[in-house]
Scaffold this active site. Structure first.
Site, mmCIF file in Angstrom:
data_model
loop_
_atom_site.group_PDB
_atom_site.id
_atom_site.type_symbol
_atom_site.label_atom_id
_atom_site.label_comp_id
_atom_site.label_asym_id
_atom_site.label_seq_id
_atom_site.Cartn_x
_atom_site.Cartn_y
_atom_site.Cartn_z
ATOM 1 N N GLY A 191 -13.022 -9.796 5.910
ATOM 2 C CA GLY A 191 -14.090 -9.066 5.223
ATOM 3 C C GLY A 191 -14.395 -7.793 5.997
ATOM 4 O O GLY A 191 -15.297 -7.768 6.820
ATOM 5 N N LYS A 199 -24.056 -48.637 -6.391
ATOM 6 C CA LYS A 199 -23.918 -48.662 -7.851
ATOM 7 C C LYS A 199 -24.735 -49.839 -8.352
ATOM 8 O O LYS A 199 -24.247 -50.965 -8.390
ATOM 9 C CB LYS A 199 -22.458 -48.863 -8.233
ATOM 10 C CG LYS A 199 -21.572 -47.671 -8.000
ATOM 11 C CD LYS A 199 -20.210 -47.958 -8.586
ATOM 12 C CE LYS A 199 -19.234 -46.866 -8.257
ATOM 13 N NZ LYS A 199 -17.909 -47.132 -8.762
ATOM 14 N N ARG A 256 0.894 -1.152 0.000
ATOM 15 C CA ARG A 256 0.000 0.000 0.000
ATOM 16 C C ARG A 256 0.934 1.203 0.000
ATOM 17 O O ARG A 256 1.931 1.228 0.714
ATOM 18 C CB ARG A 256 -0.902 -0.015 1.226
ATOM 19 C CG ARG A 256 -1.697 -1.334 1.331
ATOM 20 C CD ARG A 256 -2.856 -1.226 2.298
ATOM 21 N NE ARG A 256 -3.264 -2.540 2.794
ATOM 22 C CZ ARG A 256 -4.230 -3.291 2.258
ATOM 23 N NH1 ARG A 256 -4.900 -2.867 1.209
ATOM 24 N NH2 ARG A 256 -4.539 -4.460 2.776
ATOM 25 N N GLU A 294 -15.293 -9.901 9.890
ATOM 26 C CA GLU A 294 -14.455 -8.882 10.531
ATOM 27 C C GLU A 294 -15.187 -7.538 10.626
ATOM 28 O O GLU A 294 -15.060 -6.814 11.603
ATOM 29 C CB GLU A 294 -13.245 -8.744 9.598
ATOM 30 C CG GLU A 294 -12.033 -8.115 10.100
ATOM 31 C CD GLU A 294 -11.023 -8.029 8.937
ATOM 32 O OE1 GLU A 294 -11.323 -8.456 7.791
ATOM 33 O OE2 GLU A 294 -9.937 -7.515 9.192
ATOM 34 N N GLN A 307 -6.202 -17.087 6.071
ATOM 35 C CA GLN A 307 -7.181 -17.116 4.969
ATOM 36 C C GLN A 307 -6.604 -16.579 3.667
ATOM 37 O O GLN A 307 -7.057 -16.908 2.583
ATOM 38 C CB GLN A 307 -8.397 -16.239 5.313
ATOM 39 C CG GLN A 307 -9.171 -16.723 6.506
ATOM 40 C CD GLN A 307 -10.052 -15.631 7.091
ATOM 41 O OE1 GLN A 307 -11.180 -15.466 6.673
ATOM 42 N NE2 GLN A 307 -9.543 -14.887 8.062
ATOM 43 N N GLY A 361 -7.267 -4.482 -5.565
ATOM 44 C CA GLY A 361 -8.655 -4.254 -5.178
ATOM 45 C C GLY A 361 -9.170 -2.929 -5.733
ATOM 46 O O GLY A 361 -8.541 -2.307 -6.596
ATOM 47 N N ASP A 419 -11.852 -11.003 -0.507
ATOM 48 C CA ASP A 419 -13.148 -10.590 0.062
ATOM 49 C C ASP A 419 -14.328 -10.756 -0.889
ATOM 50 O O ASP A 419 -15.467 -10.715 -0.464
ATOM 51 C CB ASP A 419 -13.086 -9.117 0.481
ATOM 52 C CG ASP A 419 -12.218 -8.916 1.702
ATOM 53 O OD1 ASP A 419 -11.683 -9.913 2.212
ATOM 54 O OD2 ASP A 419 -12.075 -7.764 2.136
HETATM 55 N N1 ADP Z 1 -7.762 7.484 -4.885
HETATM 56 C C1 ADP Z 1 -6.540 7.003 -5.072
HETATM 57 N N2 ADP Z 1 -5.633 7.713 -5.768
HETATM 58 C C2 ADP Z 1 -4.401 7.224 -5.990
HETATM 59 N N3 ADP Z 1 -3.979 6.047 -5.514
HETATM 60 C C3 ADP Z 1 -4.825 5.300 -4.817
HETATM 61 C C4 ADP Z 1 -6.150 5.733 -4.549
HETATM 62 N N4 ADP Z 1 -6.748 4.783 -3.838
HETATM 63 C C5 ADP Z 1 -5.842 3.797 -3.651
HETATM 64 N N5 ADP Z 1 -4.684 4.111 -4.239
HETATM 65 C C6 ADP Z 1 -3.450 3.310 -4.262
HETATM 66 O O1 ADP Z 1 -3.767 1.938 -4.246
HETATM 67 C C7 ADP Z 1 -3.147 1.315 -3.118
HETATM 68 C C8 ADP Z 1 -3.948 0.137 -2.657
HETATM 69 O O2 ADP Z 1 -5.240 0.580 -2.291
HETATM 70 P P1 ADP Z 1 -6.012 -0.112 -1.061
HETATM 71 O O3 ADP Z 1 -7.342 0.528 -0.985
HETATM 72 O O4 ADP Z 1 -5.149 -0.070 0.129
HETATM 73 O O5 ADP Z 1 -6.096 -1.654 -1.454
HETATM 74 P P2 ADP Z 1 -6.997 -2.446 -2.500
HETATM 75 O O6 ADP Z 1 -6.464 -2.167 -3.861
HETATM 76 O O7 ADP Z 1 -6.797 -3.851 -2.102
HETATM 77 O O8 ADP Z 1 -8.396 -1.953 -2.328
HETATM 78 C C9 ADP Z 1 -3.022 2.422 -2.121
HETATM 79 O O9 ADP Z 1 -2.022 2.158 -1.165
HETATM 80 C C10 ADP Z 1 -2.641 3.580 -3.011
HETATM 81 O O10 ADP Z 1 -1.290 3.528 -3.339
HETATM 82 O O1 FBP Z 2 -3.325 -7.410 5.530
HETATM 83 P P1 FBP Z 2 -3.946 -6.140 6.035
HETATM 84 O O2 FBP Z 2 -3.309 -4.956 5.475
HETATM 85 O O3 FBP Z 2 -4.051 -6.162 7.515
HETATM 86 O O4 FBP Z 2 -5.442 -6.105 5.494
HETATM 87 C C1 FBP Z 2 -6.452 -6.914 5.986
HETATM 88 C C2 FBP Z 2 -7.618 -6.774 5.068
HETATM 89 O O5 FBP Z 2 -7.281 -7.212 3.774
HETATM 90 C C3 FBP Z 2 -8.247 -8.134 3.307
HETATM 91 O O6 FBP Z 2 -7.748 -9.424 3.552
HETATM 92 C C4 FBP Z 2 -8.462 -8.004 1.831
HETATM 93 O O7 FBP Z 2 -8.848 -6.708 1.513
HETATM 94 P P2 FBP Z 2 -8.571 -6.092 0.067
HETATM 95 O O8 FBP Z 2 -8.139 -7.198 -0.813
HETATM 96 O O9 FBP Z 2 -9.880 -5.541 -0.346
HETATM 97 O O10 FBP Z 2 -7.520 -5.070 0.269
HETATM 98 C C5 FBP Z 2 -9.455 -7.855 4.185
HETATM 99 O O11 FBP Z 2 -10.340 -8.931 4.295
HETATM 100 C C6 FBP Z 2 -8.804 -7.557 5.483
HETATM 101 O O12 FBP Z 2 -9.638 -6.814 6.300
#
Ligand code: ADP
Ligand code: FBP
Length: 718
Positions: free
Chosen positions: A415, A682, A294, A470, A506, A324, A372
């Site tokens: 989740g 069978k 992230r 969760e 998980q 995601g 999720d």
């Molecule tokens: N609105 C946004 N603008 C730019 N980058 C974003 C934005 N939202 C998310 N990101 C980038 O995508 C990364 C992953 O997003 P995150 O929501 O943490 O996970 P996921 O993709 O699993 O939903 C973030 O750490 C960030 O770098």
């Molecule tokens: O590993 P982290 O950063 O603690 O995130 C945990 C979260 O990621 C997930 O496993 C998956 O979430 P996303 O794939 O939507 O980012 C969630 O179910 C959980 O709450």
């Protein structure tokens, strides 16, 4: 007696005659469910990408099962025997009923058809519909398992509430999308834009190219990159592998971007060229070999500027983002900023001016990797299936120790915002209660929960399983944690209650076959989608719809996904469930109905006071899921005021009158057990027709469901 039935009588001999003479049994309907390895005609064809029964394609009719229905006892214009199957075997696909309209004499519209061009055709099952309790009061049915047994999902339920009807979801009508694909032929970018017809969804998918012959080196000289971002999930490696190999096959240079957006921002060794061999031996591995992260920096324009500079160094203008909704939102933002970022870099002298002409746009295709299953626009996300397997394995393990100690276990599953994992795990493990964010329990849930658990114990259950997502909340939006549930149970019932948080187990470990294949299929499709894009194209997500690879507009999906959260924030639970999709609604309704401790009390009988007797049996080799099928059948039959019989030991039991009247509680905890509790063999019924007919007459059976392999077809042919 109709002409056709007379002819069949001649062919089949005396047993059949007996059936017709049974005046108290005006007709019998036979239905069959394919089960296990004994049902090879339903083996998914993973390699072609079309997992339907070959019945759809090879023109052969399926076995027919009815012993003729002269005076149809139920409500359709002319009820016939049907073959139940999972339509297109998409994990969230419809359960459908198959038969040929020409055989039945019904029109497509009478069958509520899926408008497929299958030779057999399908019409939609009633799974997930609100069903009036006691609709078929008085009827009887029996169930038997036969042939190989099978382990399958069946259906438990959750709250003590009666099911409430949800609004019909508008986005997805019956799946009439499937059959526009032509046979295998050469693919060139100027051709093959197949639209999926007549969809009512607001998100309109476009059919992918899976299954078409693709010319090698079609996009020679282009550059592309793949990265994984956000939470990892099992199957991401498979997707990466597929992207790399399809890219190379098409003649592209393919780059890895390590550590998600962080690697894009940091550049250097994070961006390296991939080769065919660099993705060898990874399909079976969990996690992501190119790392995920992230990244705060990428949320800011300055971070994205650095990322653009790093990509321009390699002339990368095509990206496959596996992540995601957050990652995909970021990708979309990047694409919108791109022209400005390039200009800014040129103005600052950080990249040569020629880059503007060389790389005027950046194209993005997304793949959703998340356990999720929280993304609107795809039936399944990469990793969900594996996570479910982990949860079920863990729950089964917990059940055994809970049983020994007469404990209650509260199992927390992942989740944050989505209850899919909890709900489906609840269904598959017959959990006593399940808390999810989209459908919080009634405000007096503490009392209802304790009442239900206490009643279960008083009926001889030694344990209780409660699954908590969760992100579970109550109707005020306050969290319902596993610890809170534990406290409620301990304080009220004084049960020895433990919490098991499954956590990142998980998300780890090897992907299931399904996730490996999903990653493979989506990855290949993503590259084709990417290569076909024009500067005007909107970014898209490759998703699975039924069992078809499709492309859907990325931002529409992201917006819909975010709308679910908004609905939950507004405590608009109906909308939240509806936006999650029809399959989610079906799961929820099924769970609520089948988890009840006793048959609901309502006395409505839509069958107009008829009394029907149903039977179910298993046939052939045992296969996982047979018990689950019996449980669902028994409970739904009872719910509709039928008398339901379980027939023991397949045809032999049918012939010998081994019928047991089934009660609601008789099938409790049947879901998680393999094999066949009814017993299955069978054997063919060929020498038992007379005795079978007598048994059916004796028990006044109106309908018989056979769950098993090919053996079931023999009775039908009589
Ligand atoms: N609105 C946004 N603008 C730019 N980058 C974003 C934005 N939202 C998310 N990101 C980038 O995508 C990364 C992953 O997003 P995150 O929501 O943490 O996970 P996921 O993709 O699993 O939903 C973030 O750490 C960030 O770098
Ligand atoms: O590993 P982290 O950063 O603690 O995130 C945990 C979260 O990621 C997930 O496993 C998956 O979430 P996303 O794939 O939507 O980012 C969630 O179910 C959980 O709450």
């Amino acid at each position: 007696m109709s002409a056709s039935s007379s002819k069949k009588d001649e062919e089949s001999g005396g047993g059949r005659q007996l059936l017709h003479e049974a005046s108290s049994v005006p007709s019998i309907m036979l239905q069959s469910l394919p089960a296990g390895a004994g049902a090879p005609e339903f083996t998914p064809d993973f390699t072609s990408g079309y997992m339907d029964s070959p019945y759809c394609y090879d023109g052969n009719p399926p076995p027919r099962f009815s012993i003729e229905a002269e005076t149809p006892p139920v409500t359709t214009p002319r009820t016939q025997d049907v073959f139940l199957t999972s339509e297109r075997l998409g994990r969230r696909g419809n359960i459908s009923r198959r038969r040929s309209p020409s055989e039945t004499g019904l029109t497509w519209s009478q069958l509520a058809p899926l408008k497929r061009s299958d030779t057999q055709g399908s019409f939609v099952g009633r799974e997930g519909e609100y069903v009036q309790p006691m609709t078929y009061s008085g009827r009887s049915l029996a169930v038997f398992t036969s042939g190989g047994d099978s382990q399958a999902l069946s259906t438990p339920s959750m709250s003590g509430e009666l099911p409430t009807p949800h609004h019909e979801e508008e986005e997805k009508g019956p799946d009439d999308s499937g059959d526009t694909l032509p046979p295998l032929r050469d693919f060139s970018p100027s051709r093959h834009r197949f639209t999926l017809k007549s969809r009512k969804d607001s998100i309109i998918p476009v059919a992918g190219k899976e299954g078409l012959a693709i010319t090698p080196q079609l996009y020679r000289g282009r550059s592309m990159a793949v990265f994984t971002s956000g939470g990892d999930s099992q199957g991401m490696n498979s997707a990466v592998r597929s992207v790399v190999r399809m890219g190379l096959y098409l003649g592209c240079r393919v780059f890895f971007i390590h550590e998600g957006y962080q690697g894009m921002v940091d550049g250097g060794n994070n961006i390296i060229e991939a080769s065919w061999n660099s993705v060898s031996d990874i399909i079976q591995k969990g996690g992501t070999i190119i790392g995920s992260a992230r990244c705060k920096d990428f949320r800011e324009r300055a971070g994205r500027l650095k990322a653009a500079e790093n990509l321009l160094q390699h002339s990368i203008t095509n990206l496959v983002c596996i992540g995601g909704d957050g990652s995909l939102t970021g990708a979309n933002q990047f694409r919108k900023d791109w022209a400005g970022l390039v200009q800014e870099l040129i103005d600052a002298g950080r990249v040569p001016a020629s880059k503007l002409a060389e790389c005027p746009n950046i194209q993005i295709v997304g793949l959703v990797g998340s356990i999720d299953n929280d993304f609107c626009g795809t039936d399944m996300t990469i990793g969900t299936d594996t996570a479910l397997h982990r949860i079920i394995e863990a729950t089964d393990a917990v059940v055994s120790t809970a049983q020994s100690h007469q404990r209650a276990f509260v199992i927390e599953v992942m989740g944050r915002h989505c209850g899919y994992l909890a709900l489906v795990a609840g269904l598959a493990s017959e959990a006593d209660w399940c808390f999810i964010p989209e459908w919080p329990p009634p405000t007096n849930w503490r009392e209802l929960l304790c009442e239900k658990l206490a009643q279960m114990r008083s009926e001889g259950n030694r344990l209780n399983i409660i699954i908590v997502a969760e992100g579970a909340i109550d109707r005020d939006g306050s969290p319902i944690s596993a610890e809170l549930v534990q406290k409620v149970i301990t304080e009220t019932l004084h049960y020895d209650t433990r919490v098991t948080v499954l956590g990142h187990v998980q998300r780890g470990g090897c992907p299931t076959a399904f996730d490996r294949l999903l990653g493979c299929r989506m990855g290949a499709e993503a590259v084709l989608a990417l290569m076909e894009m024009t500067p005007e194209s909107e970014p898209c997500v490759v998703s699975i719809d039924g069992n078809q690879m499709v492309r859907v507009p990325l931002m529409q999906c992201v917006e819909r996904t975010q709308a679910v959260q908004k609905a939950m924030d507004n405590k608009d639970w109906d909308t939240a469930v509806r936006l999650r999709g029809r399959s989610f609604q079906r799961n929820l309704e099924t769970y609520k109905l089948l988890t009840k401790l006793h048959i609901p009390k309502e006395k409505v009988n839509l069958a107009g006071g008829h009394t029907f007797n149903l039977a179910i049996m298993n046939v052939g080799a045992p296969a996982g899921g047979m018990n689950a099928a019996v449980r669902s059948f028994v409970r739904l039959g009872l719910y509709h005021h039928c008398k339901v019989y379980g027939v023991h030991n397949s045809f032999e039991g049918l012939a010998n009158g081994q019928f047991k009247e089934m009660k609601w509680g008789d099938v409790t905890n049947w879901v998680m057990h393999g094999g066949s509790f009814l017993g299955t063999q069978k054997q063919l019924p060929t020498k038992m027709f007379d005795r079978i007919a007598k048994s059916l007459e004796h028990f006044k059976i109106h309908a018989l469901l056979m769950v098993g392999g090919f053996e079931v077809s023999v009775l039908r042919r009589v």
